[in-house]
Each structure stands twice: as structure tokens, then as C-alpha cells.
Design an enzyme around this catalytic site. Structure first.
Site, mmCIF file in Angstrom:
data_model
loop_
_atom_site.group_PDB
_atom_site.id
_atom_site.type_symbol
_atom_site.label_atom_id
_atom_site.label_comp_id
_atom_site.label_asym_id
_atom_site.label_seq_id
_atom_site.Cartn_x
_atom_site.Cartn_y
_atom_site.Cartn_z
ATOM 1 N N CYS A 383 0.751 -1.114 0.027
ATOM 2 C CA CYS A 383 -0.142 0.028 -0.225
ATOM 3 C C CYS A 383 1.063 1.220 0.019
ATOM 4 O O CYS A 383 0.383 2.176 -0.536
ATOM 5 C CB CYS A 383 -0.924 0.023 1.107
ATOM 6 S SG CYS A 383 0.082 -0.400 2.929
ATOM 7 N N HIS A 605 -1.530 1.234 7.570
ATOM 8 C CA HIS A 605 -1.962 1.293 6.132
ATOM 9 C C HIS A 605 -1.721 2.868 5.346
ATOM 10 O O HIS A 605 -1.800 3.709 6.503
ATOM 11 C CB HIS A 605 -3.538 0.939 5.860
ATOM 12 C CG HIS A 605 -4.233 1.072 4.559
ATOM 13 N ND1 HIS A 605 -3.515 0.042 3.614
ATOM 14 C CD2 HIS A 605 -5.242 1.690 4.137
ATOM 15 C CE1 HIS A 605 -4.217 0.419 2.488
ATOM 16 N NE2 HIS A 605 -5.279 1.410 2.667
#
Length: 687
Positions: A383, A605
Site C-alpha cells: 500500500c 495502512h
């Protein structure tokens, strides 16, 4: 370069698969039988190597022409020997045709020869044109009898006539070919295979194409004949004074345009003209093949259908331009030593392998209308790379987009072409910054192994196939990325290739030197991106911290530990949930970037937060209200998330909210705008 039978055969198969749309079959063939430098990737060149131009033209004249060269070859052999007459060249037909005489002039040769396979009888058909010497070629005051006598006794004049007849016969052949091509294109238009308006009438189109082809052939002939002309050529103007070489240089363009056919007085003159014509055609073919081979591309397969000479000339121009551009690219296969070093700095050991999440992740865009700018993430892991790329793509679309007529949110709904170009431009900017704006290296999957792994190195079919291209200017970097953008956008190794490219652009040694601890890896536990990898993409340096500049930490006993931070202002910023928990401090270089785009680090994330106006970075008023947009490629987002942020007196009520129910994204926003009130505008908050 000599092309082997195996290369031509495999190219014929690939051409068949490509024309049939069997992409997965081609991919399997490329994996089991990779292309080589001598592979033929151009359909026109492949047709010439197989000597099937006549067969190809005959196929295009059919009502339902075949689409592939392999089908044409199979059909030709299935029809048997009676079809062999099709492949006989026109020069051979001229040689075998019977001759006739008329009006005391040179005999006339018919161009068309008919045959009957059942009796084996060959006889000439009715000639379509009468080939006589034009009156303009005779000197005033001379009659046909004198011309005949002069033709018998003046070999130089005969040679000149022969050469002119070759040119005229070539012009007539071009006229016939043009008519057949135009008739075929007309039939294809009626069948719906060619669409679009016709700019001019068929007669005007035929005339223009004929004139262009004649001009090109005449120029080639002049160049070839001028090279053969002796230095001591006579300067006389009479026909009797000319040598055979100077006679060859006479090209009457008016006669060529009229398409009149000349003839010869004896079979040996026909032989001479045939050899002359064959030499000229061979020279042209060799030049064409050389130009096409110069543009040979191992990574791409160009199998376009060439309808006429104009398309072929345009393709040749593009090929020469690409050949000139690609000539400066210094591609080199990756060795095992470099591959081992990359594995160690990326995943910790040369015996480790990339996770499935990394191996199956590219930079494919969303097809949701309101989110066409967004890059889709399949699974967790890479990510940080995807969010960094997403941020630079948004920068290109919102603040560097030069398309006219697009305003506001229309920039966030780009076309497919714009998305691909923007993706290449964003990757070029990140790699160029990693290379200190001096050079950059691009890692490309060549599809074939360059080394056999030995020793302590676990093979996974990635590093063995990589070819590295190093460029020293951003323009070549952009062109090279656009050429191979498929490997990054739709390829399964897109994230891995971009990460390797960034490390090589920075160099492995400098990446280690950037880190606080040289043994740190760029990909951490569970396949997550470390802060060093994200900083490499955002700032061009793989530093371990997010504060401004460097800091020295006293570790006791007079020992000082150097902590490395961000050296200067960045185009893209960073907001971190860790700052809300007082674990780190994001400096002004990342918190206040040049553009209102931030990579958000929250709950292990990375996602993206951005605004449409740069003014929100400079407006320091007590009260301010603006909108931010949030995109998370992993959240399977289907709708646009628009946040209204209020800063100042109107935001005081947020202190009374239950902190346990505040979305982490709001905490990240408040590290940049203290006590800001965030309105999700009827969108379900992300907790």
C-alpha cells in the site's frame, strides 16, 4: 542480422495468435519460447521474408480475404499446383510471353499470360495497351523508318529505350496495383471493416497515390543510376552521343504518368531489362528491410495490416524515429550479484521471496466513473508504494494537466490514454528524484532468464528476467516508461518493478547510507512497506524519519547517534496517526508540501488525502472552511468521499465528542489543522 527458419516460423505462429486475439496463448508461448533479438515483429517484414507479396495481394482482392499469413500459406498449398501461377512474378511473365511486331517497330509484349492447367496450354491474352515509342521521343523530321534504322544501328539508343520501357512498365504495374488496392478497400468499407468518411473521390485518391509512388521510384532510380554514371560522361545533347550509362539516367516523367509500355527488338534486350528491374527492386527491398530491422522491438509485437504503400511509408517513418530514440538506451541484463543485493535490502535475505500480494500487484486504475483517477489495490502489503504513486498521479491530473476544457472534478475523470500517460509521468518524476535528477534506472521484465541462480539464492522467476535501462535525461525516461507502461499498469509485477527501479536509481549503497540502521529492510513484516520505502518515493531518499533535517541523539558515554530526516520541502506531504499518539513528529517539509496532497499513514495502512485548491496551504486565517477528498485503493471504494473541514471558532464543538468514536482519519487531519471539525457529508465514516 540473419533470420533463422525457427525465428520466422515462431513469428508466423505469433502473428496467427495475435490476429485471432489469443492473448493468453501468446503469453504462454512467450514464457515457454521467448522472443529473441532476431524475432520478426513486423507483419510487412515477415511477409517479405516469406516471399509472399503476390500471394498477399491476391488474398486481399478476394471477397472474404483471410486475416493471417499462416492461413494464406495453408490455403495456397491446399489448392494445389494450379494455384502456383499466382506467385509467378510479372517479370517472369514478360520473359516467357511470345512477341509480335507491328508497323516496323519493336515488337509488343503482352503483360497478361493466361494458362489452362488441364491442357498445359499457355497463350497470350488480349493486350490492354499498345506499346509504341511515343512521338515525343523522336526528333523532328524523322519518320518511323529512320527510327527503325537508328534502333538497329545504335545500341546506346536501344539501351536507353529499354530502360525507359522498364520505368513505364513499372508505372503501369503501379497503376494496376493502385486500382486493385482501392477496389479492395472499397469492398472492405462496404462490409464494415473500414469506417470513417472519405475525404476525396476514388479517382482523386488513385491519382494522388500514383503520383507519389512514381515520384519515389523515380528518385530511387535516379540515385542508383547517378552512382553508376562514369566521371568522364560526354556532355553532348544528341541521342547518338550518349553512352549506355547516360542513357539509363533519362527518365521521362510524362511518359511514366501516361503508363505507356515499351518493347524490345530481341529477347536478349528483354533479359537485360528484366535483370535491371530485378536489381532495382532488390535494392529497394534491402533498404526497406534494413529500416524495419533497425526498429525491431523484442518486448512488443507489431503486427499491423498494411493496406497500401502510403501506410507502409508512414510506418517506416515511425520505425526510424523509434529506432533513433531507442538507440541511446543502454539495456543490460541483471546479474546474480545485483539480484542478491536487492533481495537483501528489500526483503532481508537472498533466500526469501516476495509475498503473493506483491507478486500480483500492478497499478491498474478503477473503472468506477467518479473514481477513474484511483489505483486499485488487490490485497494488503504494497500500500505504501501504491499510495505514493496515487499521490503523484493526482498531482499530475490536478495541477499539471494541460487538457483544455477540463475544470474542477473533470480532471478526476481522465480518459484511458490520459491515465496511462499520467502514470508514466508520475513514475518518471519519482525515479528522477530518486536519482538526484541526474539519472534514473528502469527495471523491465524481458520474459527470459539472464542467469541461472547458484549458491545461496532462491529463485522465484523475477530477478532472473530483469533488464535494466539507465537514462541520463528525464525526456528519455518518460519515453521509455510510456513504451513499457503495460508492465507497470496491467502487469502482475508492476509494484515490484517500480520498487526495484527506485532502489537502482538511488543505488543500493546510497539507500543503505540513507537509513539510520543499514540492515533495515524496505519491506517489513507481513509484506508491509516501511517508512524508508515510502520516503524513497516521496522525497527521493530512504531516510528512516519524518522530521525535518537530521538530529543527533546522545546515547551516553559521549556517543552520538545520527538520526536522518527529510532534507527539504516536498511536493507530496505525509500525515501520520503515530503523531496523534505522540510516537513521532512529522516535520513541516512533509506536513506542508508544495501541493495539497498527503499520503496518510493510519493503522499500518497508507491511503491518500487531497484538496483541489493550493490556497488552503497558504491561508492562515482564524476561520477557514475547505473540502478534502479521500481515496483508499484497498477499501473497494465505490463512491467519492468528500470531507468538509472547518478550522477556527466553528470547530470548538469537536472537543466534546467521544474520542473512542472518532475515525482515525480525523485524528490525522487534526495533526495538520488543530481542532478541525470534519464533516463526512452523509458518507459513512471510516472507523
Amino acid at each position: 542480422m540473419t533470420v533463422s527458419v525457427e525465428d520466422v516460423s515462431s513469428s508466423v505462429v505469433r502473428e496467427y495468435l495475435s490476429r485471432k486475439g489469443l492473448k493468453r496463448t501468446i503469453a504462454c508461448m512467450d514464457e515457454e519460447h521467448p522472443r529473441t533479438a532476431s524475432s520478426v515483429n513486423n507483419r510487412s517484414e515477415l511477409r517479405q521474408l516469406l516471399n509472399m507479396d503476390a500471394l498477399y495481394r491476391n488474398n486481399k482482392a478476394q471477397i472474404c480475404p483471410l486475416k493471417t499469413l499462416l492461413e494464406m500459406i495453408v490455403k495456397h498449398h491446399m489448392e494445389g499446383p494450379e494455384n502456383d501461377q499466382i506467385t509467378i512474378s510479372e517479370s517472369d511473365s514478360l520473359q516467357s510471353a511470345p512477341t509480335a511486331t507491328r508497323n516496323n517497330t519493336a515488337p509488343v509484349i503482352s503483360k497478361h499470360i493466361k494458362s489452362r492447367s488441364d491442357t498445359g496450354e499457355v497463350y497470350p491474352s488480349q493486350p490492354t495497351h499498345t506499346s509504341l515509342f511515343p512521338k515525343t521521343d523522336r526528333e523532328p523530321g524523322r519518320n518511323p523508318t529512320e527510327d527503325s534504322e537508328a534502333y538497329k544501328h545504335k545500341p546506346t539508343m536501344a539501351a536507353s529505350r529499354n530502360d525507359e520501357s522498364v520505368l513505364k512498365r513499372e508505372a503501369e504495374r503501379n497503376t494496376s496495383t493502385t486500382e486493385n488496392t482501392q477496389r479492395t478497400r472499397t469492398n472492405r468499407t462496404r462490409r464494415g471493416m473500414i469506417a470513417g468518411p472519405i475525404a476525396s473521390t476514388l479517382q482523386e485518391s488513385n491519382k494522388k497515390k500514383q503520383n507519389r509512388r512514381l515520384d519515389v521510384r523515380q528518385q530511387l532510380l535516379r540515385v542508383e543510376l547517378e552512382n553508376k554514371r562514369p566521371s568522364d560522361e560526354l556532355s553532348g545533347t544528341g541521342v547518338d552521343q550518349k553512352t549506355p550509362q547516360s542513357g539509363l539516367t533519362e527518365i521521362n516523367s510524362a511518359d511514366c504518368l501516361r503508363g505507356q509500355r515499351e518493347s524490345w527488338s530481341a529477347p536478349d534486350k528483354g533479359q537485360r531489362a528484366k535483370r535491371f528491374e530485378k536489381d532495382m527492386l532488390t535494392t529497394t527491398n534491402v533498404k526497406s528491410l534494413a529500416g524495419q530491422k533497425a526498429a525491431l522491438d523484442v518486448a512488443e509485437m507489431v503486427l499491423d495490416d498494411i493496406d497500401d504503400d502510403e501506410d507502409l511509408r508512414e510506418l517506416s517513418k515511425v520505425s526510424f524515429q523509434r529506432a533513433g530514440t531507442e538507440h541511446s538506451y543502454a539495456g543490460r541484463p541483471m546479474g546474480q550479484h545485483t539480484a542478491r543485493e536487492l533481495k537483501v535490502i528489500l526483503i532481508g535475505s537472498s533466500l526469501n521471496c516476495f509475498s503473493v500480494e506483491w507478486r500480483n500487484q500492478g497499478f491498474a486504475f478503477s473503472e468506477t466513473y467518479d473514481l477513474r483517477y484511483g489505483i486499485v489495490q488487490k490485497k494488503g502489503g504494497p500500500c505504501g508504494v501504491l499510495a505514493s504513486m496515487q499521490a503523484f498521479v493526482l498531482k499530475k491530473l490536478l495541477f499539471e494537466n494541460v487538457e483544455s476544457g477540463n475544470t474542477g472534478l473533470q480532471w478526476l475523470r481522465p480518459s484511458d490514454t490520459t491515465r496511462r500517460t499520467t502514470l508514466a509521468s508520475a513514475a518518471a518524476e519519482m525515479l528522477w528524484r530518486a536519482g538526484e535528477e541526474k539519472q534514473a534506472t528502469i527495471a523491465i521484465n524481458s520474459g527470459r532468464n539472464h542467469f541461472t541462480p547458484t549458491g545461496h539464492f532462491k529463485s522465484e522467476g523475477v530477478f532472473e528476467k530483469i533488464t535494466c535501462f539507465t537514462v541520463d535525461n528525464v525526456k528519455d525516461l518518460q519515453l521509455l516508461l510510456e513504451r513499457h507502461i503495460d508492465q507497470f499498469e496491467t502487469g502482475v509485477l508492476g509494484c515490484i518493478l517500480l520498487t526495484i527501479s527506485a532502489v537502482l536509481s538511488r543505488s543500493i549503497e546510497k539507500v543503505r547510507d540513507d537509513m539510520d540502521v543499514p540492515t533495515t529492510t524496505l519491506i517489513g513484516a507481513h509484506g508491509y512497506c516501511t517508512q524508508e520505502l515510502v520516503n524513497l518515493f516521496l522525497c527521493g531518499r530512504a531516510v528512516s524519519n519524518v522530521f525535518d533535517n537530521d538530529m543527533e541523539l546522545d546515547s551516553g558515554h559521549g556517543n552520538m547517534t545520527l538520526l536522518k530526516g527529510v532534507k527539504g520541502p516536498c511536493d507530496i506531504g505525509l500525515l501520520s496517526l503515530f503523531e496523534h499518539y505522540n510516537i513521532c513528529k512529522v516535520g513541516a517539509h512533509l506536513k506542508t508540501p508544495r501541493y495539497p496532497i498527503w499520503v496518510v499513514c493510519s493503522e499500518s495502512h497508507f491511503s491518500v488525502l487531497f484538496g483541489l485548491q493550493r490556497e488552503l496551504l497558504t491561508n492562515r486565517g482564524q476561520r477557514m472552511e475547505f473540502e478534502l477528498y479521500y481515496y483508499d485503493g484497498l477499501a473497494n471504494q465505490q463512491d467519492e468521499i468528500r470531507l468538509t473541514v472547518s478550522v477556527g471558532e466553528s470547530a470548538r464543538s469537536c472537543a466534546d465528542d467521544d474520542t473512542d468514536l472518532i475515525p482515525p482519519l480525523e485524528h490525522c487531519i487534526r495533526t495538520r489543522w488543530k481542532n478541525a471539525l470534519v464533516n463526512w457529508n452523509d458518507t459513512e465514516p471510516i472507523l
